[in-house]
Enzyme design. Structure first.
Site, short mmCIF file in Angstrom:
data_model
loop_
_atom_site.label_atom_id
_atom_site.label_comp_id
_atom_site.label_asym_id
_atom_site.label_seq_id
_atom_site.Cartn_x
_atom_site.Cartn_y
_atom_site.Cartn_z
CB THR A 146 40.08 37.20 32.25
OG1 THR A 146 39.40 37.36 33.51
CG2 THR A 146 39.49 36.00 31.52
CE LYS A 169 38.41 34.60 35.38
NZ LYS A 169 37.48 35.78 35.05
CB THR A 180 30.61 35.13 42.25
OG1 THR A 180 31.02 36.18 41.38
CG2 THR A 180 31.60 35.00 43.37
CD GLU A 263 38.26 43.74 36.37
OE1 GLU A 263 38.25 42.85 35.51
OE2 GLU A 263 37.40 44.65 36.41
#
Length: 395
Positions: A146, A169, A180, A263
């Site tokens: 994603t 991922k 997780t 991120e």
């Protein structure tokens, strides 16, 4: 043990493929055998997690996995569970499998209805390319990404010839609580489901449960571990230790890739806590350090504000004595001692410290000086881009 190429397709009996023409993606992995899994402890649990957990707990085996990206199918009520069942049914019909041996996984935006018709429409394309090449493993990995920027796959071969491969991922919403992100792992060892379950829980606890990107536990987390038994090799008791070590090694590789790919991240943070009275104390402190927004911000700014590290350890819940703490920062084999047995070091090499803080991988070493237990956690810096990515996630 040695690292090998091929991801999950390096394991005998595994075929895979994936497509991601836009924000939506589909991954299919075909591999039959005993299986185990760990799942999110978030009480807002996505429909695919409920379905897959039920498959593992009742069947203790899997024949295939179908996963989609772009939509989490979470907080979608009864319709969401029916959609997850339809995904399993679509795959089982296409491959002539028992639907109650198919696991389903989803990742993406929460609270939006899943477009199952899109999945049914594109599933034949995925199945047409199903194969056992390294390219197939890579395609399967890319299709579940994603906000990930880096591919996360690994494969290892034990001295006895047994192989373990895994893809994953995970880039944001990472604060482990049993499992997780999404991770699909495979081995060709001749082992039953209970052995897989034991090895999986040990490995997850030492690796994925020690990664923190932002402190959020996802609604969709799962780690599935399947054995094809195709090698015909049944590890002896001594080899079982090597088997567990190999799984820990593989998951550590993926865990570090997730932390490095957090991120907006620019730096990987590794927190090593040593000399603790209990392993739980060491784990609490290590995770508190990599979770701390102040530590993460300091690392991003190349600021050696080490007081934030000891403060995080102090509020972590771990038992410690500040007068016994020793602290060092390290990178590329070079180390600067900042605190020794509770005393601030006045002779620190500031030029070297500046060099360490500019590195892309920084190791924080905190010695409690009170025991023999240790733990390692991984995280990343907190950057402007993290805010931007998550401020624009659905828009």
């Amino acid at each position: 043990m040695k690292k090998i190429e091929g991801g999950i397709c390096a394991v005998k009996g595994v075929t895979a493929n994936g497509i991601k023409p836009g924000k939506m993606g589909i991954t299919v992995i075909r591999a039959e055998g005993p299986a185990a899994g760990v799942f999110t402890k978030n009480k807002v649990t996505a429909a695919p997690v409920v379905l897959s957990k039920g498959v593992i707990e009742t069947q203790h085996r899997l024949s295939a996995i179908i996963a989609n990206s772009g939509n989490a199918n979470a907080f979608t009520g009864d319709d969401g569970f029916l959609d997850a069942m339809e995904m399993a049914s679509a795959l089982s019909e296409s491959l002539d499998l028992e639907p109650d041996t198919v696991a389903v996984a989803s990742t993406g935006v929460i609270g939006r209805k899943l477009d199952v018709s899109w999945i049914r429409e594109h599933l034949p394309e995925v199945l047409e390319g199903l194969g056992s090449s390294p390219e197939c493993s890579l395609a399967a990995t890319k299709a579940i990404m994603t906000t990930d920027k880096a591919v996360k796959e690994v494969a290892v071969e034990l001295d006895c010839g047994v192989r373990i491969g895994a893809i994953a991922k995970g880039s944001g919403m990472i604060e482990p609580n049993m499992g997780t992100m999404l991770c699909f792992a495979y081995t060709d060892a001749l082992v039953p489901a209970d052995v897989l379950d034991s090895a999986l829980r040990i490995a997850v606890d030492k690796t994925f449960n020690m990664v923190v990107v932002d402190g959020d536990t996802s609604t969709n987390d799962m780690v599935l571990f399947t054995s094809t038994c195709k090698s015909g090799i049944k590890p002896c008791m001594e080899c079982l230790d090597e088997f567990e070590d190999a799984l820990v090694y593989a998951f550590t590789d993926l865990a570090k890739k997730m932390a490095r790919d957090g991120e907006g991240a620019t730096k990987l943070i590794e927190a090593r806590v040593t000399g603790a009275k209990t392993s739980e104390d060491a784990r609490l402190a290590a995770k508190a350090i990599v979770r701390s927004p102040l530590v993460k911000s300091a690392i991003f700014g190349k600021d050696p504000n080490w007081g934030r590290v000891v403060a995080a350890a102090g509020y972590s819940g771990a038992e410690l004595e500040q007068e016994r703490l020793s602290l060092s920062f390290s990178a590329e084999g070079e180390t600067v001692e900042l605190v020794k047995s509770g005393e601030v070091s006045r002779a620190s090499d500031l030029a070297l410290l500046k060099k360490i803080m500019a590195n892309e991988e920084i190791i924080i070493i905190l010695d409690f000086g009170t025991g023999e237990e240790s733990a390692t956690a991984w995280g990343c810096d907190l950057t402007y881009d993290y805010v931007r990515i998550n401020a624009e996630y659905t828009t």
